[in-house]
Design a protein around this motif. Structure first.
Motif, PDB file in Angstrom:
ATOM      1  N   MET A   1     -83.079 -53.156  43.163  1.00 53.66           N
ATOM      2  CA  MET A   1     -84.486 -52.945  42.925  1.00 53.66           C
ATOM      3  C   MET A   1     -84.957 -53.941  41.860  1.00 53.66           C
ATOM      4  O   MET A   1     -84.339 -54.064  40.810  1.00 53.66           O
ATOM      5  N   ALA A   2     -86.030 -54.637  42.130  1.00 56.23           N
ATOM      6  CA  ALA A   2     -86.548 -55.653  41.219  1.00 56.23           C
ATOM      7  C   ALA A   2     -87.365 -55.021  40.092  1.00 56.23           C
ATOM      8  O   ALA A   2     -87.862 -53.908  40.215  1.00 56.23           O
ATOM      9  N   ARG A   3     -87.485 -55.767  39.015  1.00 56.90           N
ATOM     10  CA  ARG A   3     -88.322 -55.308  37.906  1.00 56.90           C
ATOM     11  C   ARG A   3     -89.759 -55.157  38.368  1.00 56.90           C
ATOM     12  O   ARG A   3     -90.216 -55.887  39.233  1.00 56.90           O
ATOM     13  N   ASN A   4     -90.472 -54.226  37.759  1.00 56.87           N
ATOM     14  CA  ASN A   4     -91.869 -54.019  38.120  1.00 56.87           C
ATOM     15  C   ASN A   4     -92.761 -54.674  37.076  1.00 56.87           C
ATOM     16  O   ASN A   4     -93.264 -54.020  36.170  1.00 56.87           O
ATOM     17  N   ILE A   5     -92.947 -55.975  37.219  1.00 59.20           N
ATOM     18  CA  ILE A   5     -93.775 -56.746  36.302  1.00 59.20           C
ATOM     19  C   ILE A   5     -95.251 -56.345  36.404  1.00 59.20           C
ATOM     20  O   ILE A   5     -95.935 -56.292  35.382  1.00 59.20           O
ATOM     21  N   PRO A   6     -95.780 -56.049  37.613  1.00 58.20           N
ATOM     22  CA  PRO A   6     -97.200 -55.679  37.685  1.00 58.20           C
ATOM     23  C   PRO A   6     -97.579 -54.480  36.811  1.00 58.20           C
ATOM     24  O   PRO A   6     -98.673 -54.454  36.244  1.00 58.20           O
ATOM     25  N   ILE A   7     -96.709 -53.497  36.677  1.00 59.44           N
ATOM     26  CA  ILE A   7     -97.013 -52.357  35.806  1.00 59.44           C
ATOM     27  C   ILE A   7     -97.103 -52.830  34.362  1.00 59.44           C
ATOM     28  O   ILE A   7     -98.037 -52.488  33.640  1.00 59.44           O
ATOM     29  N   LYS A   8     -96.144 -53.636  33.952  1.00 62.44           N
ATOM     30  CA  LYS A   8     -96.139 -54.127  32.574  1.00 62.44           C
ATOM     31  C   LYS A   8     -97.393 -54.944  32.279  1.00 62.44           C
ATOM     32  O   LYS A   8     -98.006 -54.793  31.224  1.00 62.44           O
ATOM     33  N   VAL A   9     -97.786 -55.794  33.215  1.00 66.34           N
ATOM     34  CA  VAL A   9     -98.985 -56.623  33.045  1.00 66.34           C
ATOM     35  C   VAL A   9    -100.233 -55.745  32.969  1.00 66.34           C
ATOM     36  O   VAL A   9    -101.078 -55.921  32.085  1.00 66.34           O
ATOM     37  N   ALA A  10    -100.359 -54.786  33.890  1.00 64.39           N
ATOM     38  CA  ALA A  10    -101.519 -53.897  33.900  1.00 64.39           C
ATOM     39  C   ALA A  10    -101.592 -53.083  32.612  1.00 64.39           C
ATOM     40  O   ALA A  10    -102.677 -52.879  32.052  1.00 64.39           O
ATOM     41  N   ARG A  11    -100.453 -52.650  32.135  1.00 64.42           N
ATOM     42  CA  ARG A  11    -100.383 -51.885  30.894  1.00 64.42           C
ATOM     43  C   ARG A  11    -100.835 -52.750  29.718  1.00 64.42           C
ATOM     44  O   ARG A  11    -101.624 -52.327  28.870  1.00 64.42           O
ATOM     45  N   ALA A  12    -100.359 -53.995  29.677  1.00 60.53           N
ATOM     46  CA  ALA A  12    -100.714 -54.924  28.601  1.00 60.53           C
ATOM     47  C   ALA A  12    -102.212 -55.242  28.626  1.00 60.53           C
ATOM     48  O   ALA A  12    -102.837 -55.363  27.559  1.00 60.53           O
ATOM     49  N   GLY A  38     -86.919 -51.469  36.995  1.00 61.71           N
ATOM     50  CA  GLY A  38     -86.429 -51.379  38.362  1.00 61.71           C
ATOM     51  C   GLY A  38     -85.178 -50.543  38.492  1.00 61.71           C
ATOM     52  O   GLY A  38     -84.447 -50.637  39.476  1.00 61.71           O
ATOM     53  N   GLU A  39     -84.933 -49.684  37.513  1.00 64.10           N
ATOM     54  CA  GLU A  39     -83.736 -48.837  37.514  1.00 64.10           C
ATOM     55  C   GLU A  39     -84.016 -47.423  38.015  1.00 64.10           C
ATOM     56  O   GLU A  39     -83.105 -46.622  38.151  1.00 64.10           O
ATOM     57  N   TYR A  40     -85.290 -47.118  38.248  1.00 65.15           N
ATOM     58  CA  TYR A  40     -85.682 -45.784  38.701  1.00 65.15           C
ATOM     59  C   TYR A  40     -86.766 -45.928  39.746  1.00 65.15           C
ATOM     60  O   TYR A  40     -87.740 -46.650  39.552  1.00 65.15           O
ATOM     61  N   ASN A  41     -86.598 -45.246  40.862  1.00 73.07           N
ATOM     62  CA  ASN A  41     -87.558 -45.297  41.959  1.00 73.07           C
ATOM     63  C   ASN A  41     -88.437 -44.051  41.881  1.00 73.07           C
ATOM     64  O   ASN A  41     -88.001 -42.960  42.231  1.00 73.07           O
ATOM     65  N   PRO A  42     -89.689 -44.208  41.417  1.00 70.64           N
ATOM     66  CA  PRO A  42     -90.555 -43.037  41.246  1.00 70.64           C
ATOM     67  C   PRO A  42     -91.020 -42.450  42.567  1.00 70.64           C
ATOM     68  O   PRO A  42     -91.085 -43.141  43.586  1.00 70.64           O
ATOM     69  N   THR A  43     -91.369 -41.171  42.532  1.00 64.62           N
ATOM     70  CA  THR A  43     -91.931 -40.508  43.708  1.00 64.62           C
ATOM     71  C   THR A  43     -93.316 -41.089  43.991  1.00 64.62           C
ATOM     72  O   THR A  43     -93.940 -41.701  43.117  1.00 64.62           O
ATOM     73  N   ILE A  44     -93.818 -40.865  45.179  1.00 62.58           N
ATOM     74  CA  ILE A  44     -95.156 -41.346  45.526  1.00 62.58           C
ATOM     75  C   ILE A  44     -96.201 -40.671  44.639  1.00 62.58           C
ATOM     76  O   ILE A  44     -97.184 -41.305  44.231  1.00 62.58           O
TER      77      ILE A  44
END
Length: 71
Positions: A1-12, A38-44
């Motif tokens: 699972m890849a890192r979720n950069i979009p969440i980090k960017v949106a948060r910033a 990318g270490e945890y796959n969240p629920t929908i």
């Protein structure tokens, strides 16, 4: 699972810490960190909550290109 950069960017962009985002969606900061790493796959349901708080769509924050999956 890849890192979720979009969440980090949106948060910033909202000047929001992981802790604050985690509190807003009802999870721990450690879980939010694991999602971003990318270490945890969240629920929908959790994905939708994150999107709502950050003002983004599911596609903007969670879409994975096939080329990204190869990394």
């Amino acid at each position: 699972m890849a890192r979720n950069i979009p969440i980090k960017v949106a948060r910033a962009q909202l000047d929001m810490t992981q802790k604050k985002l985690a509190e807003e969606v009802g999870i721990s900061r450690q879980t939010m960190n694991a999602i971003e790493q990318g270490e945890y796959n969240p629920t929908i349901k959790l994905c939708r909550s994150i999107c709502r708080v950050l003002g983004k769509s599911l596609d903007e924050l969670f879409w994975e290109d096939e080329k990204d999956e190869e990394k």
